[in-house]
Design a protein around this motif. Structure first.
Motif, PDB file in Angstrom:
ATOM      1  N   ALA A 276     -31.851  22.689 -40.266  1.00  0.00           N
ATOM      2  CA  ALA A 276     -30.395  22.902 -40.370  1.00  0.00           C
ATOM      3  C   ALA A 276     -29.795  21.834 -41.282  1.00  0.00           C
ATOM      4  O   ALA A 276     -30.179  20.665 -41.192  1.00  0.00           O
ATOM      5  N   ASP A 277     -28.879  22.259 -42.138  1.00  0.00           N
ATOM      6  CA  ASP A 277     -28.189  21.323 -43.017  1.00  0.00           C
ATOM      7  C   ASP A 277     -26.884  20.925 -42.301  1.00  0.00           C
ATOM      8  O   ASP A 277     -25.907  21.686 -42.298  1.00  0.00           O
ATOM      9  N   LEU A 278     -26.883  19.752 -41.684  1.00  0.00           N
ATOM     10  CA  LEU A 278     -25.748  19.373 -40.832  1.00  0.00           C
ATOM     11  C   LEU A 278     -24.445  19.293 -41.624  1.00  0.00           C
ATOM     12  O   LEU A 278     -23.393  19.711 -41.142  1.00  0.00           O
ATOM     13  N   GLU A 279     -24.562  18.756 -42.848  1.00  0.00           N
ATOM     14  CA  GLU A 279     -23.380  18.650 -43.712  1.00  0.00           C
ATOM     15  C   GLU A 279     -22.747  20.026 -43.901  1.00  0.00           C
ATOM     16  O   GLU A 279     -21.542  20.209 -43.734  1.00  0.00           O
ATOM     17  N   GLN A 280     -23.621  20.992 -44.179  1.00  0.00           N
ATOM     18  CA  GLN A 280     -23.143  22.350 -44.431  1.00  0.00           C
ATOM     19  C   GLN A 280     -22.592  22.974 -43.135  1.00  0.00           C
ATOM     20  O   GLN A 280     -21.549  23.610 -43.140  1.00  0.00           O
ATOM     21  N   LEU A 282     -21.184  21.527 -40.730  1.00  0.00           N
ATOM     22  CA  LEU A 282     -19.871  20.956 -40.441  1.00  0.00           C
ATOM     23  C   LEU A 282     -18.794  21.595 -41.319  1.00  0.00           C
ATOM     24  O   LEU A 282     -17.651  21.759 -40.878  1.00  0.00           O
ATOM     25  N   GLN A 283     -19.157  21.958 -42.548  1.00  0.00           N
ATOM     26  CA  GLN A 283     -18.184  22.610 -43.426  1.00  0.00           C
ATOM     27  C   GLN A 283     -17.756  23.956 -42.824  1.00  0.00           C
ATOM     28  O   GLN A 283     -16.607  24.352 -42.927  1.00  0.00           O
ATOM     29  N   PHE A 284     -18.707  24.634 -42.190  1.00  0.00           N
ATOM     30  CA  PHE A 284     -18.406  25.957 -41.628  1.00  0.00           C
ATOM     31  C   PHE A 284     -17.838  25.880 -40.217  1.00  0.00           C
ATOM     32  O   PHE A 284     -17.355  26.863 -39.708  1.00  0.00           O
ATOM     33  N   SER A 285     -17.946  24.720 -39.604  1.00  0.00           N
ATOM     34  CA  SER A 285     -17.770  24.706 -38.150  1.00  0.00           C
ATOM     35  C   SER A 285     -16.320  24.838 -37.720  1.00  0.00           C
ATOM     36  O   SER A 285     -15.410  24.320 -38.339  1.00  0.00           O
ATOM     37  N   SER A 286     -16.144  25.538 -36.618  1.00  0.00           N
ATOM     38  CA  SER A 286     -14.863  25.607 -35.925  1.00  0.00           C
ATOM     39  C   SER A 286     -14.802  24.365 -35.037  1.00  0.00           C
ATOM     40  O   SER A 286     -15.838  23.733 -34.800  1.00  0.00           O
ATOM     41  N   PRO A 287     -13.601  24.018 -34.524  1.00  0.00           N
ATOM     42  CA  PRO A 287     -13.529  22.826 -33.667  1.00  0.00           C
ATOM     43  C   PRO A 287     -14.539  22.855 -32.518  1.00  0.00           C
ATOM     44  O   PRO A 287     -15.158  21.850 -32.216  1.00  0.00           O
ATOM     45  N   ILE A 288     -14.739  24.030 -31.915  1.00  0.00           N
ATOM     46  CA  ILE A 288     -15.633  24.061 -30.743  1.00  0.00           C
ATOM     47  C   ILE A 288     -17.075  23.783 -31.158  1.00  0.00           C
ATOM     48  O   ILE A 288     -17.812  23.082 -30.466  1.00  0.00           O
ATOM     49  N   TYR A 289     -17.474  24.287 -32.326  1.00  0.00           N
ATOM     50  CA  TYR A 289     -18.847  24.039 -32.732  1.00  0.00           C
ATOM     51  C   TYR A 289     -19.026  22.575 -33.131  1.00  0.00           C
ATOM     52  O   TYR A 289     -20.042  21.950 -32.848  1.00  0.00           O
ATOM     53  N   ARG A 290     -17.989  22.029 -33.754  1.00  0.00           N
ATOM     54  CA  ARG A 290     -18.032  20.617 -34.140  1.00  0.00           C
ATOM     55  C   ARG A 290     -18.203  19.737 -32.894  1.00  0.00           C
ATOM     56  O   ARG A 290     -18.996  18.805 -32.858  1.00  0.00           O
ATOM     57  N   LEU A 291     -17.447  20.114 -31.854  1.00  0.00           N
ATOM     58  CA  LEU A 291     -17.524  19.347 -30.605  1.00  0.00           C
ATOM     59  C   LEU A 291     -18.925  19.475 -29.997  1.00  0.00           C
ATOM     60  O   LEU A 291     -19.519  18.507 -29.527  1.00  0.00           O
ATOM     61  N   GLU A 292     -19.446  20.690 -30.043  1.00  0.00           N
ATOM     62  CA  GLU A 292     -20.774  20.922 -29.482  1.00  0.00           C
ATOM     63  C   GLU A 292     -21.841  20.136 -30.254  1.00  0.00           C
ATOM     64  O   GLU A 292     -22.712  19.497 -29.669  1.00  0.00           O
ATOM     65  N   LEU A 293     -21.696  20.161 -31.574  1.00  0.00           N
ATOM     66  CA  LEU A 293     -22.638  19.427 -32.418  1.00  0.00           C
ATOM     67  C   LEU A 293     -22.525  17.919 -32.136  1.00  0.00           C
ATOM     68  O   LEU A 293     -23.528  17.196 -32.087  1.00  0.00           O
ATOM     69  N   ALA A 294     -21.286  17.485 -31.924  1.00  0.00           N
ATOM     70  CA  ALA A 294     -21.061  16.059 -31.634  1.00  0.00           C
ATOM     71  C   ALA A 294     -21.726  15.676 -30.312  1.00  0.00           C
ATOM     72  O   ALA A 294     -22.340  14.612 -30.191  1.00  0.00           O
ATOM     73  N   MET A 295     -21.615  16.567 -29.317  1.00  0.00           N
ATOM     74  CA  MET A 295     -22.191  16.279 -27.998  1.00  0.00           C
ATOM     75  C   MET A 295     -23.716  16.190 -28.074  1.00  0.00           C
ATOM     76  O   MET A 295     -24.343  15.399 -27.388  1.00  0.00           O
TER      77      MET A 295
END
Ligand SMILES: O=C(O)C(=O)C[C@]1(C(=O)O)C=C[C@@H](O)C=C1
Length: 378
Positions: A276-280, A282-295
């Motif tokens: 997975a390209d994390l940078e990419q 994050l560009q696509f992510s909605s707030p909920i996915y960003r939060l999930e990725l952060a967790m």
């Protein structure tokens, strides 16, 4: 490229700057008042966190805001953020010392992160704190001489061995641990010490700025009366105490901590193996996915041994993980069959089981997601 602005816009922005500066002065005044509150609380031994005061203040300000055409949630968000600042500033003033007639507090593992936090809190409360870390075992007897409390704050895997290694403690000394599992350390402490014994599990990491609103699980060991001072001291630090039998605690932790970390670990492994390209993402992510990725991502910013300990120390970790895998496989079979109806039926059953909590969690998380989005730049 600079943002395009008209003269009219510039004029309004200038006025907004003035209002924001007024807000700054008001914040300064509030911080000064809170510092005075902190000094009184320190003297009188009043807990940092005052839930009844917060609830009545929030209710009044919300009603006033509504009457003024200001969104009540905006006022509540601002007040909550300011109160979070109050917890930190009130902590730095120090705390009233509850037990005035006990010997030093010895923190075994006091050079570690959680141990240091407790060392700081005891010091801020006027206790003499002694640290017994890896290299100090030669002096263990001297360090523990006359101790009023001995706090075990070492990695889970070492806890029982460290307890067994303690020198004899004064009979009135409270022996307690801060481990994430409770049954085995409690049994080990009861075995080596005939005096007061207490199991605690601080439900937070060492990076918290204050204990306000944090939960500490209390598992009683022996001679409860002898350590009431310590529980009172922790309440003054701002934490809420939750009493539970050690077995009940360990079972709940299996779901709250061990399973949660284990699934996050597997998800991290999956992201890596899928390249997975994390940078990419994050560009696509909605707030909920960003939060999930952060967790998930925050797990990998920490010590692997700590998480291995939390997961592997649970007696039924393997059985629970197998149950989880079986459920994953059942869901996978629905996907293979293309059986949307079965998916929806199961979904409904789980929703029914969550009951009112589902709606509560939806509204709580909506607020968290907005805050997560506020922090986003670009
Ligand atoms: O009123 C208090 O007791 C305070 O400590 C001040 C304050 C605040 O910032 O308003 C902060 C923490 C408490 O939980 C409640 C209110």
């Amino acid at each position: 490229m600079g943002e395009i602005s008209s003269q009219a816009l510039e004029g309004l922005r200038h006025k907004i700057d003035e209002v924001d500066q007024e807000l700054l002065h008001l914040l300064r005044r509030r911080l000064d008042l809170v510092a005075d509150v902190g000094a009184i609380k320190h003297k009188e031994g009043v807990p940092i966190y005052a839930p009844a005061r917060e609830a009545s203040m929030l209710a009044k300000r919300r009603a006033e805001a509504e009457a003024m055409g200001v969104p009540p949630q905006l006022v509540e968000d601002l007040l909550r953020r300011m109160m979070r600042e109050s917890y930190v500033s009130e902590k730095d003033v120090g705390f009233k010392r509850i037990a005035t007639d006990i010997g030093p507090v010895v923190i075994v593992g006091g050079a570690g992160k959680l141990g240091s936090l407790f060392a700081q809190l005891f010091t801020l409360s006027g206790y003499e704190v002694r640290i017994l870390d890896k290299e100090d075992w030669g002096d263990a007897e001297t360090l523990c001489a006359g101790a009023g409390a001995v706090v075990i704050s070492v990695p889970i895997a070492l806890t029982e061995a460290v307890i067994a290694r303690l020198p004899p403690l004064p009979p009135e000394c409270v022996l307690l641990d801060l481990t994430s599992v409770k049954q085995a350390p409690l049994a080990a402490m009861l075995k080596v010490h005939a005096g007061p014994v207490l199991g605690l599990h601080p439900m937070f990491g060492p990076d918290v700025s204050s204990l306000a609103k944090q939960v500490v699980v209390v598992c009683h060991g022996r001679q409860e009366q002898s350590y009431q001072w310590l529980l009172e001291q922790i309440r003054i630090w701002g934490a809420r105490l939750h009493e539970a039998p050690a077995a009940e605690h360990d079972q709940a932790m299996q779901l709250v901590q061990a399973m949660r970390h284990f699934t996050a670990f597997v998800y991290g492994v999956h992201l890596k193996r899928e390249h997975a390209d994390l940078e990419q993402l994050l560009q696509f992510s909605s707030p909920i996915y960003r939060l999930e990725l952060a967790m998930v991502g925050r797990l990998f910013a920490q010590d692997p041994a700590l998480y291995a300990d939390i997961i592997f120390a649970q007696p039924d970790a393997l059985a629970r993980a197998r149950h989880y895998l079986a459920r994953y496989q059942e869901a996978l079979a629905m996907l293979e069959r293309g059986d949307k109806a079965a998916f929806c039926a199961e979904f409904d059953e789980v929703a029914h089981w969550f009951g009112d909590f589902a709606e509560q969690f939806r509204s709580e998380s909506a607020n968290m997601l907005m805050v997560a989005n506020d922090g986003r730049v670009g």
